[in-house]
Motif scaffolding. Structure first.
Motif, PDB file in Angstrom:
ATOM      1  N   GLN A   1     -56.448  -3.218  -7.659  1.00  0.00           N
ATOM      2  CA  GLN A   1     -55.798  -2.593  -8.816  1.00  0.00           C
ATOM      3  C   GLN A   1     -54.759  -1.552  -8.392  1.00  0.00           C
ATOM      4  O   GLN A   1     -53.652  -1.511  -8.938  1.00  0.00           O
ATOM      5  CB  GLN A   1     -56.853  -1.935  -9.715  1.00  0.00           C
ATOM      6  CG  GLN A   1     -57.773  -2.902 -10.440  1.00  0.00           C
ATOM      7  CD  GLN A   1     -57.030  -3.767 -11.445  1.00  0.00           C
ATOM      8  OE1 GLN A   1     -56.562  -4.861 -11.113  1.00  0.00           O
ATOM      9  NE2 GLN A   1     -56.904  -3.287 -12.668  1.00  0.00           N
ATOM     10  N   SER A   2     -55.107  -0.732  -7.419  1.00  0.00           N
ATOM     11  CA  SER A   2     -54.187   0.320  -6.973  1.00  0.00           C
ATOM     12  C   SER A   2     -52.931  -0.278  -6.348  1.00  0.00           C
ATOM     13  O   SER A   2     -51.809   0.177  -6.620  1.00  0.00           O
ATOM     14  CB  SER A   2     -54.882   1.229  -5.953  1.00  0.00           C
ATOM     15  OG  SER A   2     -55.999   1.862  -6.520  1.00  0.00           O
ATOM     16  N   VAL A   3     -53.126  -1.300  -5.521  1.00  0.00           N
ATOM     17  CA  VAL A   3     -51.985  -1.901  -4.811  1.00  0.00           C
ATOM     18  C   VAL A   3     -51.067  -2.645  -5.770  1.00  0.00           C
ATOM     19  O   VAL A   3     -49.842  -2.462  -5.743  1.00  0.00           O
ATOM     20  CB  VAL A   3     -52.492  -2.844  -3.696  1.00  0.00           C
ATOM     21  CG1 VAL A   3     -51.349  -3.688  -3.149  1.00  0.00           C
ATOM     22  CG2 VAL A   3     -53.124  -2.029  -2.571  1.00  0.00           C
ATOM     23  N   ILE A   4     -51.637  -3.485  -6.648  1.00  0.00           N
ATOM     24  CA  ILE A   4     -50.811  -4.320  -7.523  1.00  0.00           C
ATOM     25  C   ILE A   4     -50.151  -3.501  -8.626  1.00  0.00           C
ATOM     26  O   ILE A   4     -48.952  -3.664  -8.904  1.00  0.00           O
ATOM     27  CB  ILE A   4     -51.650  -5.463  -8.124  1.00  0.00           C
ATOM     28  CG1 ILE A   4     -52.024  -6.466  -7.036  1.00  0.00           C
ATOM     29  CG2 ILE A   4     -50.890  -6.168  -9.254  1.00  0.00           C
ATOM     30  CD1 ILE A   4     -52.898  -7.610  -7.518  1.00  0.00           C
TER      31      ILE A   4
ATOM     32  N   PHE B   1     -51.505 -10.939 -15.981  1.00  0.00           N
ATOM     33  CA  PHE B   1     -50.380 -10.175 -16.534  1.00  0.00           C
ATOM     34  C   PHE B   1     -50.098  -8.920 -15.714  1.00  0.00           C
ATOM     35  O   PHE B   1     -48.971  -8.413 -15.736  1.00  0.00           O
ATOM     36  CB  PHE B   1     -50.650  -9.786 -17.997  1.00  0.00           C
ATOM     37  CG  PHE B   1     -49.515  -9.011 -18.615  1.00  0.00           C
ATOM     38  CD1 PHE B   1     -48.312  -9.639 -18.933  1.00  0.00           C
ATOM     39  CD2 PHE B   1     -49.633  -7.646 -18.835  1.00  0.00           C
ATOM     40  CE1 PHE B   1     -47.263  -8.921 -19.481  1.00  0.00           C
ATOM     41  CE2 PHE B   1     -48.582  -6.927 -19.382  1.00  0.00           C
ATOM     42  CZ  PHE B   1     -47.391  -7.564 -19.708  1.00  0.00           C
ATOM     43  N   HIS B   2     -51.085  -8.407 -14.998  1.00  0.00           N
ATOM     44  CA  HIS B   2     -50.842  -7.231 -14.162  1.00  0.00           C
ATOM     45  C   HIS B   2     -49.806  -7.531 -13.075  1.00  0.00           C
ATOM     46  O   HIS B   2     -48.999  -6.670 -12.723  1.00  0.00           O
ATOM     47  CB  HIS B   2     -52.153  -6.753 -13.523  1.00  0.00           C
ATOM     48  CG  HIS B   2     -53.047  -6.048 -14.483  1.00  0.00           C
ATOM     49  ND1 HIS B   2     -54.354  -5.688 -14.179  1.00  0.00           N
ATOM     50  CD2 HIS B   2     -52.839  -5.628 -15.758  1.00  0.00           C
ATOM     51  CE1 HIS B   2     -54.890  -5.078 -15.216  1.00  0.00           C
ATOM     52  NE2 HIS B   2     -53.998  -5.030 -16.180  1.00  0.00           N
ATOM     53  N   VAL B   3     -49.832  -8.752 -12.545  1.00  0.00           N
ATOM     54  CA  VAL B   3     -48.830  -9.146 -11.550  1.00  0.00           C
ATOM     55  C   VAL B   3     -47.464  -9.287 -12.215  1.00  0.00           C
ATOM     56  O   VAL B   3     -46.437  -8.855 -11.667  1.00  0.00           O
ATOM     57  CB  VAL B   3     -49.240 -10.454 -10.853  1.00  0.00           C
ATOM     58  CG1 VAL B   3     -48.165 -10.898  -9.864  1.00  0.00           C
ATOM     59  CG2 VAL B   3     -50.581 -10.289 -10.150  1.00  0.00           C
TER      60      VAL B   3
ATOM     61  N   ALA C   1     -46.104  -5.890 -12.787  1.00  0.00           N
ATOM     62  CA  ALA C   1     -45.607  -5.308 -11.540  1.00  0.00           C
ATOM     63  C   ALA C   1     -44.229  -5.848 -11.187  1.00  0.00           C
ATOM     64  O   ALA C   1     -43.339  -5.098 -10.757  1.00  0.00           O
ATOM     65  CB  ALA C   1     -46.592  -5.578 -10.401  1.00  0.00           C
ATOM     66  N   PHE C   2     -43.998  -7.147 -11.393  1.00  0.00           N
ATOM     67  CA  PHE C   2     -42.703  -7.744 -11.058  1.00  0.00           C
ATOM     68  C   PHE C   2     -41.620  -7.383 -12.068  1.00  0.00           C
ATOM     69  O   PHE C   2     -40.443  -7.303 -11.715  1.00  0.00           O
ATOM     70  CB  PHE C   2     -42.828  -9.257 -10.906  1.00  0.00           C
ATOM     71  CG  PHE C   2     -43.442  -9.675  -9.604  1.00  0.00           C
ATOM     72  CD1 PHE C   2     -42.951  -9.192  -8.405  1.00  0.00           C
ATOM     73  CD2 PHE C   2     -44.527 -10.536  -9.570  1.00  0.00           C
ATOM     74  CE1 PHE C   2     -43.511  -9.565  -7.192  1.00  0.00           C
ATOM     75  CE2 PHE C   2     -45.100 -10.915  -8.358  1.00  0.00           C
ATOM     76  CZ  PHE C   2     -44.591 -10.429  -7.162  1.00  0.00           C
ATOM     77  N   ILE C   3     -42.006  -7.174 -13.330  1.00  0.00           N
ATOM     78  CA  ILE C   3     -41.031  -6.670 -14.313  1.00  0.00           C
ATOM     79  C   ILE C   3     -40.549  -5.289 -13.886  1.00  0.00           C
ATOM     80  O   ILE C   3     -39.340  -4.990 -13.895  1.00  0.00           O
ATOM     81  CB  ILE C   3     -41.650  -6.627 -15.729  1.00  0.00           C
ATOM     82  CG1 ILE C   3     -41.881  -8.047 -16.262  1.00  0.00           C
ATOM     83  CG2 ILE C   3     -40.738  -5.849 -16.686  1.00  0.00           C
ATOM     84  CD1 ILE C   3     -42.651  -8.092 -17.565  1.00  0.00           C
TER      85      ILE C   3
ATOM     86  N   LEU D   1     -45.735  -1.866 -21.711  1.00  0.00           N
ATOM     87  CA  LEU D   1     -46.315  -3.141 -21.305  1.00  0.00           C
ATOM     88  C   LEU D   1     -47.840  -3.144 -21.213  1.00  0.00           C
ATOM     89  O   LEU D   1     -48.478  -4.186 -21.411  1.00  0.00           O
ATOM     90  CB  LEU D   1     -45.746  -3.581 -19.960  1.00  0.00           C
ATOM     91  CG  LEU D   1     -44.232  -3.828 -19.921  1.00  0.00           C
ATOM     92  CD1 LEU D   1     -43.768  -4.127 -18.496  1.00  0.00           C
ATOM     93  CD2 LEU D   1     -43.852  -4.961 -20.859  1.00  0.00           C
ATOM     94  N   LEU D   2     -48.440  -1.995 -20.916  1.00  0.00           N
ATOM     95  CA  LEU D   2     -49.897  -1.965 -20.712  1.00  0.00           C
ATOM     96  C   LEU D   2     -50.672  -1.296 -21.829  1.00  0.00           C
ATOM     97  O   LEU D   2     -51.850  -1.610 -22.035  1.00  0.00           O
ATOM     98  CB  LEU D   2     -50.225  -1.261 -19.388  1.00  0.00           C
ATOM     99  CG  LEU D   2     -49.838  -2.002 -18.106  1.00  0.00           C
ATOM    100  CD1 LEU D   2     -50.393  -1.264 -16.893  1.00  0.00           C
ATOM    101  CD2 LEU D   2     -50.323  -3.445 -18.109  1.00  0.00           C
TER     102      LEU D   2
END
Length: 249
Positions: free
Chosen positions: A84-87, A186-188, A191-193, A246-247
């Motif tokens: 979670q922290s990294v992504i 969706f977390h990925v 992150a890419f957005i 987004l979140l």
């Protein structure tokens, strides 16, 4: 006075963004510029991104393990917290702030040096849209920035796994179980957005400070410092806004 100055700077920044797409440089020339920027901005950043990602992922894993002092708390939470922290935050945001120093300083100093040596004036005399010639290739090159962040995500989690397992804080099965637990695709995407927005900031804000700088060699260094500060501040501000949009919905 300071507020008026900042508003003026923001207005000039958006005018520069419009100018980028006004008069395009020939594709035969632009293609070479784009490949050069990919090499300078993306390929040259692979080493530092890989090094930082791997060891910070390890630090996150160790710190999480050291805070799980209650024996009733399952060890697979180490893998979950690391993922979670990294992504969500480390790879897209922390790496982007670091790249604001590396890429931003390079972009500002290279364009600023061209301004000081009057190369930009020479481009204008030849009828070339200097903003398009200098900034557009950087924007296109940084469309590959998510590739860099994807590597950071992978190496961050790998570093967390190695630190957790070989440091004796957890075993491989528990860490992998935690890393896979309640995964939300969706977390990925989120992150890419963020990464694409940060890429635009990394390409344009340092370019703006380099393009409009005045003075000599000393001012190039000052412009690089100012560009880093504003790029980092913008990244953190947009990180907050995008997280809310987004979140939290």
């Amino acid at each position: 006075m300071m507020l008026i100055r900042y508003i003026s700077q923001i207005g000039k920044y958006f005018l520069m963004l419009q100018e980028i797409f006004r008069k395009q440089t020939k594709w035969s020339v632009m293609k070479k510029l784009i490949f050069k920027e990919i090499d300078d901005l993306i390929i040259d950043s692979l080493g530092i991104v890989a090094f930082i990602s791997f060891f910070v992922g390890g630090v996150v894993s160790i710190q999480t393990a050291l805070n799980l002092t209650n024996p009733l708390i399952p060890k697979y939470l180490i893998g979950f917290a690391t993922r979670q922290s990294v992504i969500l935050e480390f790879a897209p945001t922390f790496i982007s702030v670091i790249m604001a120093g590396k890429m931003g300083s390079f972009i500002t100093s290279s364009i600023g040096t061209m301004r000081v040596t009057e190369q930009i004036d020479a481009l204008e005399v030849m009828g070339v849209n200097s903003v398009n010639y200098l900034v557009f290739p950087k924007i296109i090159a940084l469309l590959l920035y998510p590739f860099l962040i994807g590597i950071a995500m992978f190496l961050g989690i790998l570093g967390g796994w190695m630190a957790g397992v070989y440091g004796g804080f957890t075993n491989s099965t528990d860490f992998i179980t935690g890393a896979q637990m309640e995964f939300i695709p969706f977390h990925v995407v989120y992150a890419f957005i963020k990464t694409l927005i940060f890429a635009l900031l990394l390409a344009t804000i340092p370019s703006f400070h380099g393009y409009y700088m005045k003075g000599g060699a000393l001012e190039v260094g000052k412009a690089s410092t100012v560009a880093f500060v504003w790029t980092a501040v913008s990244i953190i501000l947009f990180n907050y806004i995008l997280t809310q949009l987004l979140l939290s919905a």
